[in-house]
Design an enzyme around this catalytic site. Structure first.
Site, PDB file in Angstrom:
ATOM      1  N   HIS A  37       0.185-138.497 -73.981  1.00  0.00           N
ATOM      2  CA  HIS A  37      -1.179-138.180 -74.403  1.00  0.00           C
ATOM      3  C   HIS A  37      -1.528-138.922 -75.688  1.00  0.00           C
ATOM      4  CE1 HIS A  37      -4.765-135.705 -74.899  1.00  0.00           C
ATOM      5  NE2 HIS A  37      -4.392-135.474 -76.150  1.00  0.00           N
ATOM      6  N   ASN A  83      30.669-155.367 -62.093  1.00  0.00           N
ATOM      7  CA  ASN A  83      31.527-156.324 -61.407  1.00  0.00           C
ATOM      8  C   ASN A  83      31.034-156.597 -60.009  1.00  0.00           C
ATOM      9  OD1 ASN A  83      33.384-157.215 -63.148  1.00  0.00           O
ATOM     10  ND2 ASN A  83      35.148-156.228 -62.188  1.00  0.00           N
ATOM     11  N   GLU A 139      -0.276-139.172 -67.735  1.00  0.00           N
ATOM     12  CA  GLU A 139      -0.574-137.878 -68.340  1.00  0.00           C
ATOM     13  C   GLU A 139      -0.954-136.862 -67.259  1.00  0.00           C
ATOM     14  OE1 GLU A 139      -3.473-136.419 -71.971  1.00  0.00           O
ATOM     15  OE2 GLU A 139      -4.274-137.604 -70.323  1.00  0.00           O
TER      16      GLU A 139
END
Lengths: 123, 657
Positions: free
Chosen positions: B53, B390, B75
């Protein structure tokens, strides 16, 4: 023949009032039950022509009593009048939906009740 | 608003926006953790809502429309979430995460050139989708969620209906108690039943009915709202003619989403892990005391037989043992968290890193609910991350390469966790290129980790990956080059008394399997004697124990082995490992088989003493790196024994010099 009326109401004062009102009319004998439970016990004791019941009672409420009566092979034809407090529109509606024949909203006048009783019993 | 975004206003916006975004990120990680655990902290959602907000207002003020627009949408989503109109789930948290990422990107755009470049249409669509799914939710009454006969609900007064809703909101269980009584005794019977039920909860309603044979009986259907369990209610109440039925909920999640309130409606408590460690330590010390008491009890019995004080002490000792066991289980349970907590982190990371190296990879997770000690879950986070990196770097091939091999363009990494006996198994599997063991061997030889001439099984070659100093990547990429080699992964796993195993097939894929005990602090161990010294072997690593005659031992290439059900089991003489005096050689030897799958070893000991619960204590920093030893513990008679590190012993036995 006298008409037997069962009054189911947990408020003693209210019960007395309804009883007095009904007994003012000739040909009626009234019986009292202080709770849904007591009503169950009272039902087999006499052949009832009318049940006047409050809705809001502890344990077995008026709606449950109506449901019981209407579902019972022996009692299903007994008409019921619902008496409910002003605030609960919904309760009144449910009572009618379950098969009550008429309703009154507290506080009501004596002659309103008498008129309804006569109408329901069919005199 | 001025169209000219000058340097100063840009700077002001950025400073504050970055702060807000950083906070939001922290909150979001917590939110994800809670969502996995099934709980929902309304305060965190509120905090995120407020942050977004603010960002909306801020960006609007400075004229950054894309940030402002996206913040506005986000929001709305957060508002729906905190008012319970949208349920929290993976899609929701993923959408919020993506939106925050995009906001960060936009913020970076602004920082670089003052212009918002990134697109927001896709995130916008995601938010819309989540919001659309949600709107049905608000129309439901909590009672709609109950699988309850309409006829029962139709006879409720408004007040009783309200009471039922309150019970549902409080997450009480709703039971339907069906009772059939005789007409002559129903008043007494119902009163008795009522009293029992009222002692356990709230009787919401009582519905009488004439039932099957109205001349002889009367039936009652009672609705009970209670926190008691089904077993408890049934045991209290069920009798001839009385039946208890649980009213189930239609949806999985029972809790009514929290209305915004200062009080947290979450039924959980956040506890600092340090406090749990202290509790665990205390329980551990109690276990030691219990062991001592058990020992004294035994000696007393030995001295005076099973009479008098000995009996009393024995009984009390058994009770103590039982109760302590329950306490211990309770503390362990409190420390257990679902491993899904780190799975979500890993999923996000995969998406990001795969994108960075230009590969299309998806991480599938299974077994998120599998529980492990909290600390173990934390300690597994880095090793798992490294294994996955990996896979991304070396395992899964580029889309072009995959197409060439006829594989689907999207690479798949599967992360799975499941309990197995008293252990937990975690696997990381990819459908990539597999590990070429010959290549591994060559690199090991080049780095001097292994002799050219040594013969190695395929398995041994793969194990070379775990040696310190090993790495096949020519370029230390941004992704996996942070000094975490496979040897560290193995050490981390080893530290948790776990084991790691590799399965691979060239062109098909690679699978790492990590096996861990469920909890570290108090474990069951096999106590063994070796040459007048006592050791403890974590039972989680023990496969079986055998007694063998001396002649069954053979020697292959200077190593002692025995044949076990057709397979060769290498042996390790513990007295030799620890430099203990060679005991008198009897005819029989005891062998404790430890390990997992193909990595098995037979530890030669002199005597099997028994099984016992022990508390592993650290042996201090100086001795921490002694191979073969995981820690120490105290047995009942004040004897301090070393706890063996099975994994490193297996290394010791299988090492080629």
């Amino acid at each position: 023949m006298t008409k037997n009326v069962l009054i189911v109401e947990d408020s003693r004062a209210m019960r007395g009032l309804i009883r007095a009102t009904v007994e003012q009319m000739s040909g009626f004998t009234t019986y009292e039950a202080g709770s849904g439970f007591d009503a169950l016990k009272a039902l087999p004791t006499h052949r009832f022509d009318l049940i006047i019941t409050d809705i809001n009672m502890p344990d077995i409420n008026g709606l449950e009593l109506i449901s019981f009566v209407k579902g019972h092979p022996q009692y299903k034809d007994i008409p019921l009048i619902v008496v409910s407090t002003e605030r609960s529109d919904e309760d009144k509606r449910r009572g009618m939906a379950l098969g009550a024949s008429g309703y009154l909203v507290k506080p009501f006048k004596g002659d309103e009740l008498q008129e309804l009783v006569r109408k329901v019993i069919g005199e | 608003m001025s169209a000219k975004k000058d340097e100063r206003s840009k700077g002001e916006f950025l400073a504050e926006a970055e702060d807000i975004l950083e906070d939001l990120n922290q909150h979001l990680i917590h939110l994800e953790e809670m969502a996995v655990g099934g709980t929902f902290d309304p305060d965190i959602v509120n905090a995120i809502f407020r942050g977004v907000h603010s960002l909306k207002g801020l960006s609007g003020m400075f004229g950054f429309d894309k940030v402002s627009g996206l913040s506005h949408q986000l929001e709305s989503l957060l508002d729906a979430l905190r008012l319970g109109k949208v349920e929290i789930n993976k899609q929701v948290t993923s959408t919020i995460f993506t939106a925050l990422d995009r906001l960060k990107e936009l913020s970076e755009d602004i920082s670089r050139g003052g212009v918002e470049r990134a697109e927001t249409a896709d995130v916008s669509a995601m938010i819309d989708e989540v919001l659309a799914d949600g709107h049905g939710a608000e129309k439901k009454s909590p009672i709609d969620d109950l699988e309850i006969d309409k006829s029962l609900v139709a006879v409720l007064t408004e007040y009783e209906e309200h009471r039922l809703k309150e019970n549902v909101k409080a997450r009480n269980t709703i039971f339907l108690v069906k009772a059939r009584f005789d007409l002559t005794t129903f008043d007494k019977d119902l009163t008795t039943l009522n009293d029992k039920l009222k002692g356990m909860g709230e009787i919401v309603s009582t519905l009488p009915s004439s039932g099957m044979s109205p001349e002889s009986g009367i039936e009652f259907n009672l609705l009970l709202g209670t926190k008691e369990s089904e077993e408890k209610v049934k045991s209290e109440v069920e009798a001839a003619g009385i039946e208890v039925v649980t009213i189930k909920y239609k949806s999985e999640k029972k809790a009514e989403p929290a209305a915004p309130t200062l009080r947290s409606l979450s039924k959980t408590v956040r506890v600092d892990i340090g406090k749990l460690d202290r509790l665990m330590n205390i329980v551990g010390e109690l276990v030691l005391s219990k062991n001592i008491i058990a020992q004294i009890s035994k000696e007393l019995r030995g001295m005076q037989g099973f009479t008098g004080l000995a009996v009393d002490l024995h009984k009390a000792s058994r009770t103590l043992e039982r109760k302590l066991g329950e306490l211990q289980e309770g503390v362990i349970e409190v420390r257990m968290v679902p491993i899904g907590q780190i799975f979500t982190r890993l999923t996000q990371a995969v998406r990001k890193y795969a994108g960075e190296v230009g590969k299309d990879i998806e991480l599938d997770t299974f077994g998120e609910d599998t529980e492990l000690d909290k600390l173990m879950v934390e300690d597994m986070s880095d090793p798992l991350m490294h294994l996955i990196r990996n896979s991304i770097d070396h395992g899964v091939e580029s889309p072009k390469e995959r197409a060439r091999r006829g594989k689907p363009a999207k690479g798949r990494i599967m992360l799975n966790a499941f309990p197995k006996g008293n252990r937990v198994v975690i696997t990381v599997e990819d459908d990539g290129a597999g590990i070429d063991h010959e290549k591994v061997r060559r690199v090991a030889v080049d780095k001097g980790l292994c002799e050219e001439s040594t013969t190695l099984t395929r398995r041994d070659m793969l194990d070379l990956i775990f040696l310190p100093g090993f790495s096949t990547s020519e370029t230390v990429s941004e992704v996996s080059g942070r000094g975490v080699g496979m040897d560290v992964v193995k050490k981390n796993v080893s530290k948790l008394s776990g084991m790691i195993d590799i399965e691979t097939e060239i062109g098909v894929g690679t699978k790492f399997t990590i096996t861990l005990p469920i909890t570290l602090a108090i474990i069951k161990a096999l106590i063994v004697e070796v040459s007048a010294d006592t050791f403890a072997v974590p039972l989680a690593s023990v496969l079986e124990s055998l007694m063998v005659t001396r002649d069954k031992i053979s020697t292959i290439e200077k190593r002692e082995v025995i044949s076990l059900r057709g397979e060769t089991l290498p042996l390790l003489r513990l007295d030799r490992v620890f430099g203990l005096a060679r005991p008198e050689e009897g005819d029989f030897l005891y062998v404790v088989v430890v390990g997992m799958a193909e990595r098995r070893l037979g530890l030669v000991v002199d005597r099997l003493v028994g099984q016992q619960e022990i508390v592993i204590k650290s042996i201090g920093d100086k001795l921490k790196n002694v191979p073969g030893v995981a820690g120490a513990t105290e047995l009942g008679d004040n004897e301090v024994v070393l706890v063996l590190d099975v994994e490193s012993l297996i290394d010791e036995a299988t090492q080629r010099r």
